[in-house]
Motif scaffolding. Structure first.
Motif, PDB file in Angstrom:
ATOM      1  N   UNK B  82      43.016 -50.384  12.400  1.00 35.92           N
ATOM      2  CA  UNK B  82      42.876 -49.790  11.064  1.00 35.92           C
ATOM      3  C   UNK B  82      41.651 -50.370  10.361  1.00 35.92           C
ATOM      4  N   UNK B  86      38.401 -48.235   9.383  1.00 36.32           N
ATOM      5  CA  UNK B  86      37.997 -48.235   7.982  1.00 36.32           C
ATOM      6  C   UNK B  86      36.515 -48.596   7.830  1.00 36.32           C
ATOM      7  N   UNK B  89      34.399 -45.582   8.766  1.00 37.61           N
ATOM      8  CA  UNK B  89      34.391 -44.461   7.817  1.00 37.61           C
ATOM      9  C   UNK B  89      33.891 -44.893   6.436  1.00 37.61           C
ATOM     10  N   UNK B  90      33.381 -46.125   6.339  1.00 42.24           N
ATOM     11  CA  UNK B  90      32.901 -46.628   5.052  1.00 42.24           C
ATOM     12  C   UNK B  90      31.417 -46.944   5.155  1.00 42.24           C
ATOM     13  N   UNK B 124      32.586 -52.427   3.734  1.00 46.97           N
ATOM     14  CA  UNK B 124      33.338 -52.238   2.491  1.00 46.97           C
ATOM     15  C   UNK B 124      32.744 -53.080   1.361  1.00 46.97           C
ATOM     16  N   UNK B 178      45.511 -42.553   8.571  1.00 44.37           N
ATOM     17  CA  UNK B 178      44.727 -43.437   7.706  1.00 44.37           C
ATOM     18  C   UNK B 178      43.307 -42.885   7.510  1.00 44.37           C
ATOM     19  N   UNK B 182      42.448 -41.743   3.954  1.00 46.32           N
ATOM     20  CA  UNK B 182      41.398 -42.465   3.239  1.00 46.32           C
ATOM     21  C   UNK B 182      40.336 -41.495   2.743  1.00 46.32           C
TER      22      UNK B 182
END
Lengths: 211, 211
Positions: B82, B86, B89-90, B124, B178, B182
């Motif tokens: 995860x 994340x 995709x960020x 992030x 997710x 998200x």
């Protein structure tokens, strides 16, 4: 101040200021000689607002003109002006609306005590219906279950947002703050949400650190 | 099913499916004759995910490949996957980091008990520093004051997000949920935040309805 100082204090290049003047986004200065004009703090505030709308909001010159017209409309309250600006900076994007997603949005806004006949009446409800349509198109038919917890968390966030802008002086500054706070805030929220995901995933799914 | 039915059931045009196959985003079907392949529900699920990443998330083909590699990596725990997904995709976007914004982010993550030497270590925190740099570049030097109330609201939201995906069946489904949750959730949050702004503005600034 002269145009050179206006440029220096706002960070906006002189040719761009002249372009905004020609397009009517910035009121003309007071002529002090045939080829020299004087600008004041009102111009500086307006210029910062225009820059926020163009650079941060990505609005077209025509859209900026509409926003400024709403701000300068003396018949509207500050609350109404904020609503008009929010509409202008909330473009739903293009794509097909799923009728079931539209129903989800109408049910949600009704739970909030609002009434819409058509979600496209407002860019904000249109944007929400587009997002839920996108979720349905990839098989996520129950995404609307998240709307209530989302709103619960966003009430805390929106309260902080409005307090952040409400303490600013002039209406132009309040509105500039709302534009910047809404659009840059979207990016800040995206990032902080991912940090919160990591914390929640550790708690709910577990990172194996208890092994 | 044949490619025509895969297209029909997914809503993705056949030439686009063939492009994804060539790019390795979709595993090849089982050949049933020299120029005919058979696809199953796994292909359909993967195709919907790829489409969500490309159309909803706006990810490049290379970024989609990274997401799929993280999902398909069997050596990592679900929590780690995860986190990896994340990150993929960020995307922080390009632009200059303001050193003061970087300090703001480091102070914020330290308050959360995390330690980073460099905000660009993670997409992030990089994304967060970029957003705060953008705020500073338009004269909003105190935007970081909003980080704590934002996190407070986002804890409620992230908890709902993780519960939404944790109840899905297989680990692959959790991760797919997710990713979609998200990315589509970002758009849903944007819209619901604007509805919450309207409510908060009515409360804090007032809509004149008490007159």
């Amino acid at each position: 101040m002269r145009v050179g100082e206006l440029s220096k204090r706002s960070g906006v290049p002189v040719p761009t200021i002249k372009y905004y003047l020609r397009e009517g986004l910035l009121p003309a200065g007071v002529l002090t000689s045939p080829n020299q004009a004087h600008y004041d703090d009102e111009h500086l505030r307006r210029l910062r607002l225009v820059r926020a709308l163009v650079d941060v909001g990505g609005l077209s010159i025509a859209a900026v003109r509409d926003v400024l017209a709403a701000i300068d409309n003396r018949d509207e309250s500050l609350h109404e002006k904020l609503g008009a600006v929010q509409e202008a900076i909330s473009q739903p994007g293009s794509g097909e609306l799923d009728p079931l997603a539209v129903e989800d949005v109408l049910a949600f806004v009704r739970r909030q005590g609002e009434e819409y006949c058509d979600v496209t009446e407002s860019n904000v409800t249109h944007m929400l219906a587009m997002a839920l349509s996108a979720a349905r198109s990839v098989g996520h038919d129950h995404f609307h279950d998240l709307l209530d917890p989302y709103l619960e968390g966003l009430k805390i966030i929106a309260q902080a947002d409005v307090e952040y802008v409400a303490r600013r002086g002039s209406p132009d500054d309040v509105i500039e703050g709302m534009v910047v706070g809404t659009l840059i805030g979207d990016a800040v929220l995206k990032a902080v949400r991912r940090l919160a995901h990591t914390q929640a995933s550790r708690k709910v799914i577990g990172d194996g650190s208890a092994d």
